[in-house]
Design an enzyme around this catalytic site. Sequence first.
Site, PDB file in Angstrom:
ATOM      1  N   GLY A  16       0.819  -1.208   0.000  1.00 31.70           N
ATOM      2  CA  GLY A  16       0.000   0.000   0.000  1.00 31.70           C
ATOM      3  C   GLY A  16       0.846   1.249   0.000  1.00 31.70           C
ATOM      4  N   SER A  17       0.315   2.302   0.604  1.00 28.42           N
ATOM      5  CA  SER A  17       0.958   3.614   0.529  1.00 28.42           C
ATOM      6  C   SER A  17       2.006   3.813   1.619  1.00 28.42           C
ATOM      7  CB  SER A  17      -0.091   4.724   0.643  1.00 28.42           C
ATOM      8  OG  SER A  17      -0.613   4.767   1.960  1.00 28.42           O
ATOM      9  N   GLN A  18       2.905   4.764   1.381  1.00 30.38           N
ATOM     10  CA  GLN A  18       3.957   5.068   2.349  1.00 30.38           C
ATOM     11  C   GLN A  18       3.401   5.616   3.669  1.00 30.38           C
ATOM     12  OE1 GLN A  18       6.655   8.132   1.164  1.00 30.38           O
ATOM     13  NE2 GLN A  18       7.973   7.878   2.941  1.00 30.38           N
ATOM     14  N   PRO A  19       2.435   6.550   3.645  1.00 34.38           N
ATOM     15  CA  PRO A  19       1.899   7.045   4.928  1.00 34.38           C
ATOM     16  C   PRO A  19       1.297   5.928   5.790  1.00 34.38           C
ATOM     17  CG  PRO A  19       1.267   8.513   3.135  1.00 34.38           C
ATOM     18  CD  PRO A  19       1.867   7.304   2.498  1.00 34.38           C
ATOM     19  N   THR A  20       0.594   4.990   5.152  1.00 30.03           N
ATOM     20  CA  THR A  20       0.029   3.873   5.909  1.00 30.03           C
ATOM     21  C   THR A  20       1.141   2.997   6.477  1.00 30.03           C
ATOM     22  OG1 THR A  20      -1.928   3.878   4.496  1.00 30.03           O
ATOM     23  CG2 THR A  20      -1.548   1.904   5.810  1.00 30.03           C
ATOM     24  N   ALA A  21       2.197   2.797   5.696  1.00 30.01           N
ATOM     25  CA  ALA A  21       3.333   1.998   6.168  1.00 30.01           C
ATOM     26  C   ALA A  21       4.005   2.655   7.369  1.00 30.01           C
ATOM     27  CB  ALA A  21       4.343   1.809   5.041  1.00 30.01           C
ATOM     28  N   GLU A  73       5.640  -3.394   0.918  1.00 25.03           N
ATOM     29  CA  GLU A  73       5.765  -3.121  -0.517  1.00 25.03           C
ATOM     30  C   GLU A  73       4.948  -1.874  -0.793  1.00 25.03           C
ATOM     31  OE1 GLU A  73       5.018  -2.398  -3.987  1.00 25.03           O
ATOM     32  OE2 GLU A  73       3.736  -4.164  -4.066  1.00 25.03           O
TER      33      GLU A  73
END
Length: 437
Positions: free
Chosen positions: A181-186, A203
């Site tokens: 998913g997205s970087q902010p969620t990571a 990823e």
Amino acid sequence: MAGTRALLMLENFVDGKFLPCDSYLDSYDPSTGEVYCRVPDSGKAEVAAAVAAARAAFPGWSARSPQERSQVLLRLADLLEQSLEEFAVAESRDQGKTITLARTLDIPRSVQNFRFFASSILHHTSECTQMDHAGCLHYTVREPVGIGVPPGVVNIVFGTGPRVGEALVSHPEVPVISFTGSQPTAERITQLSAPHCKKLSLELGGKNPAIIFEDANLEECVPTTVRSSFANQGEICLCTSRIFVQKSIYSEFLKKFVEATRMWKVGSPTDPSASMGALISKAHLEKVRRYVKIARAEGARVLCGEGVDRLSLPPGNRAGYFMLPTVITDIKDESRCMKEEIFGPVTCVVPFDSEEEVVKRANSVQYGLAATVWSSNVGRVHRVAKKLQSGLVWTNCWLIRELNLPFGGMKSSGVGREGAKDSYEFFTESKTITIKH
């Protein structure tokens, strides 16, 4: 999964049983803009039940031999293949993608993955060393940290990131997290899992460059780069969103590329002649359109697609989340459209002079997931591929995968790798055992 007329009501799957939920969320068909099913809005209680079921099933499943587990995975692959058309229809309706793509890529790829790992788990070996002077033998074993298929082995809990997602990643009995998913969620996942020292495989996004040198075979390069830019509406983390073309062929490439892009038909996902379907949601469509507006405000030119060409759709799809494939040029490397992941059918085309220059520009973003290089010069291909800060580099092709080899990104594109050896190591823990004789 139970149906009420045309409206589907999804249920969580825990401990081998479908379970209802106290509250539900509307899920929209991206191709019509209408609610087509309701999804459980799960929270901590549902996550706790799933974790408890997994923990109870773990001893029995992990004790099974690799051969037994391989047979289960092969059976899953067979069942999935037998229902390929049903899954393709469901995937297309849920995601908005063309049924052709789901039928020829997504579902067959899932079948292939099950079969690949069913074979892969039979061929791993452990390490062993001997210390004669100490009279000791050392060897390693790998113990599973995740689960697999009888009741409780696979559990599916629906919901939103802030509710069910946070409950899952912060649960003390969930030892590993694999996230796409997205970087902010990571970043949020990393924060929540840090107190428990969990293993993470992340990823994330990409701002993937295609580098096209003057000796590229444009007959292959142009249609492949159109596909790499707009396949699945550009909603693939590996899609090309920055195209660097050597100046001597820039005009020729741009003309052919725009012509080929305009040939891509946007239409109903059920239309076998459609090259693109609908974007995943109304909010995401609006986000992608905003990037095109930003580019225009910065002085860039939109050569085709959004705001230039007319989008023609069947009456039943006019409220859907459709957008034409869009090509932007005359844009600076500092533009948000050249720096940020758009994740939609938008790509930017810019010229370059030298090899050294283009490598520097390609590496100038925070992401490093994938890249493509087009050239007939073998030495240049190897040289440039080595210099690019990308986890994957394709040369004179795109999206050809070898499951034995690592898959993953550099920089802000992720942590860890997937693949036969990498996945095996991630989902197991290594233990060293010493025997004195």
